[in-house]
Design a protein around this motif. Structure first.
Motif, PDB file in Angstrom:
ATOM      1  N   LEU B   2      20.721  28.661   0.791  1.00 40.29           N
ATOM      2  CA  LEU B   2      22.027  28.872   0.854  1.00 40.29           C
ATOM      3  C   LEU B   2      22.662  29.526  -0.319  1.00 40.29           C
ATOM      4  N   GLY B   3      23.589  30.440  -0.331  1.00 30.06           N
ATOM      5  CA  GLY B   3      24.152  30.954  -1.135  1.00 30.06           C
ATOM      6  C   GLY B   3      23.359  32.043  -1.913  1.00 30.06           C
ATOM      7  N   ILE B  16      20.760  24.100  10.980  1.00 30.28           N
ATOM      8  CA  ILE B  16      22.076  23.300  10.850  1.00 30.28           C
ATOM      9  C   ILE B  16      21.887  22.199  11.800  1.00 30.28           C
ATOM     10  N   GLY B  17      21.783  21.210  12.069  1.00 29.05           N
ATOM     11  CA  GLY B  17      21.461  20.255  13.067  1.00 29.05           C
ATOM     12  C   GLY B  17      22.911  20.033  13.753  1.00 29.05           C
ATOM     13  N   ALA B  18      22.690  19.732  14.994  1.00 29.91           N
ATOM     14  CA  ALA B  18      23.800  19.393  16.005  1.00 29.91           C
ATOM     15  C   ALA B  18      24.943  18.306  15.374  1.00 29.91           C
ATOM     16  N   ASN B  19      24.413  17.596  14.512  1.00 30.55           N
ATOM     17  CA  ASN B  19      25.490  16.306  14.261  1.00 30.55           C
ATOM     18  C   ASN B  19      26.001  16.718  12.699  1.00 30.55           C
ATOM     19  N   VAL B  20      26.109  18.162  12.419  1.00 31.80           N
ATOM     20  CA  VAL B  20      26.335  18.398  11.162  1.00 31.80           C
ATOM     21  C   VAL B  20      27.546  19.389  11.352  1.00 31.80           C
ATOM     22  N   LYS B  21      28.518  19.011  10.240  1.00 29.45           N
ATOM     23  CA  LYS B  21      29.797  19.885  10.318  1.00 29.45           C
ATOM     24  C   LYS B  21      29.881  20.461   8.804  1.00 29.45           C
ATOM     25  N   LEU B  22      30.054  21.846   8.565  1.00 31.93           N
ATOM     26  CA  LEU B  22      30.323  22.506   7.477  1.00 31.93           C
ATOM     27  C   LEU B  22      31.511  23.161   7.291  1.00 31.93           C
ATOM     28  N   ILE B  23      31.836  23.258   6.299  1.00 30.73           N
ATOM     29  CA  ILE B  23      33.236  24.300   5.911  1.00 30.73           C
ATOM     30  C   ILE B  23      32.886  24.905   4.685  1.00 30.73           C
ATOM     31  N   GLY B  24      32.956  26.344   4.940  1.00 25.77           N
ATOM     32  CA  GLY B  24      32.497  27.267   3.796  1.00 25.77           C
ATOM     33  C   GLY B  24      31.792  28.312   4.195  1.00 25.77           C
ATOM     34  N   THR B  25      31.078  29.201   3.276  1.00 22.76           N
ATOM     35  CA  THR B  25      30.468  30.306   3.475  1.00 22.76           C
ATOM     36  C   THR B  25      28.922  29.899   3.648  1.00 22.76           C
ATOM     37  N   LEU B  26      28.422  30.078   4.920  1.00 20.37           N
ATOM     38  CA  LEU B  26      26.865  29.973   4.926  1.00 20.37           C
ATOM     39  C   LEU B  26      25.949  31.159   4.762  1.00 20.37           C
ATOM     40  N   HIS B  35      23.037  24.661  15.237  1.00 22.96           N
ATOM     41  CA  HIS B  35      23.192  23.704  16.415  1.00 22.96           C
ATOM     42  C   HIS B  35      24.560  22.999  16.131  1.00 22.96           C
TER      43      HIS B  35
END
Lengths: 265, 139
Positions: B2-3, B16-26, B35
């Motif tokens: 990443l990055g 990225i799993g179904a129960n993951v939330k991300l904010i930002g640049t992947l 997912h």
């Protein structure tokens, strides 16, 4: 040339240490030995070995001992050229597989042959290094928050494994499902697709747990608690590995999803 | 990683799993499979796979982009962009090879990459005088 830090023998391991000393003598690589005590810690003995100018410091014992030796070698400026050798006490461990040794003889022979490899280390701020993997575990699915360079995130997790190179796997218990779901899957032999596990690599990551501080374990020992920041220290340490390491790994293929990567390294 | 802005791939890529939330640049030089839920940019030099459970709010840029989940934002695929029957795309897409399967939802503008559009025009260019010649002969 060789400085051996031998973990204090317990029970069945006491005779093994004598055996190790005999083998090292036979191979012509015997050196100064030191055993950590209440008066002299592993860190102090490692520091002493560096001060004395030994080019190779060998950790004989558990992964906990190895990680403590690594922490001194990686943080001391004087130890930049010092090489680490390892004679593990568990030959089924991830560490033994990483080194490519499968018994005492092969571990001692590897020291004699001195095939060096520069390896990545993982650093837990403020002062812990490890060579194999760290584990953050929760008895039930819990929420964890993490932040990377330019990402903030949250995840449900049951287990997080952090490997050097900062290779992170987040395992989620949702896949297992409830008891009736498990039964139905067993009954119909259906295998659900895993969409809950996350895998990624980064250079730096910070974990913060939602409620309680979760322990971070390395080789079964609690080394830190969340919130904690992990850093990748690439090519930080010179380590002696088995000359025929690939052959050993082929004989004993690593189990698990990320195992294939180990054999590549 | 990443990055990681390196062009050469290393490692297994990002999942990225179904129960993951991300904010930002992947961002990853390898494949990215999502997912879960992301608010921000998703960039890869290789394939990006937005699965059925995924939701991405932000621009997506990759070589092969497959959308089976929901994407809100511009999508740029240097290779192929595929919107599967379960896929929902709200935003402009840019790709030289676009495939929208029956059942998919696409609300937005579709454009060819600049170079490709010019190439197409150049290819069409010589055909037009031929047409004119033919017209002339008939007259």
């Amino acid at each position: 040339m060789y400085y051996y830090i031998i973990e204090q023998a317990r029970g069945k391991f006491s005779s093994r240490q004598e055996k190790i000393k005999d083998i090292l003598g036979d191979l012509g690589i015997a050196g100064e030995t030191a055993t950590p005590t209440a008066a002299r810690s592993i860190e102090e003995l490692t520091h002493l070995g560096v001060i004395k100018g030994y080019s190779t410091i060998v950790a004989v014992g558990s992964e906990m001992l190895v990680n403590k030796v690594i922490t001194v070698l990686a943080s001391e400026q004087m130890a930049k050229e010092t090489v680490l050798g390892v004679i593990p006490d568990d030959y089924t461990s991830v560490l033994a597989k990483k080194l490519g040794v499968n018994d005492i003889y092969s571990a001692c022979r590897a020291l004699k042959l001195r095939k060096l490899e520069t390896t990545n280390l993982c650093f837990i701020e403020p002062n812990k290094y490890f060579l194999t993997e760290a584990l953050i575990e929760s008895s039930k699915n819990s929420m964890i928050f993490f932040s990377l360079e330019n990402i903030k995130g949250s995840a449900l997790f049951q287990k997080i494994i952090i490997k050097p190179g900062l290779d992170i796997s987040i395992y989620d218990r949702t896949l297992e499902g409830s008891l009736p779901q498990k039964f139905l899957r067993w009954l119909f032999g259906k295998k659900e697709k895993d969409i809950y596990t996350s895998n990624f690599q980064t250079k730096r990551i910070r974990f913060e747990s939602e409620k309680e501080n979760l322990p971070i374990k390395v080789s079964g020992e609690i080394v830190a608690k969340t919130p904690a920041t992990f850093n990748n220290r690439s090519r930080q340490l010179k380590i002696i590995v088995a000359r025929d390491r690939l052959k050993v790994e082929e004989k004993n293929p690593p189990i698990g999803g990320t195992g294939g990567k180990t054999s590549k390294n | 990683m990443l990055g990681d802005k390196r062009s050469t791939p290393s490692g297994q890529g990002t999942v990225i799993g179904a129960n993951v939330k991300l904010i930002g640049t992947l961002q990853d030089a390898n494949d990215i499979t999502i997912h879960g839920r992301i608010e921000g940019e998703v960039i890869s030099n290789q394939a990006i796979n937005i699965t059925e459970t995924a939701y991405v709010k932000g621009p997506i840029s990759g070589e092969l982009v497959t959308i089976a989940g929901k994407a809100r934002g511009s999508i740029t695929a240097t290779g192929k962009l595929e919107i599967l029957p379960t896929g929902k795309v709200f935003g402009s897409v840019t790709s030289k090879d676009l495939s929208i399967k029956s059942g998919a939802i696409f609300v937005g503008k579709s454009t060819m990459p600049e170079g490709e559009a010019e190439k197409e025009e150049a290819e069409e260019g010589p055909k037009e005088p031929k047409k004119e010649e033919a017209t002339y002969e008939v007259e």
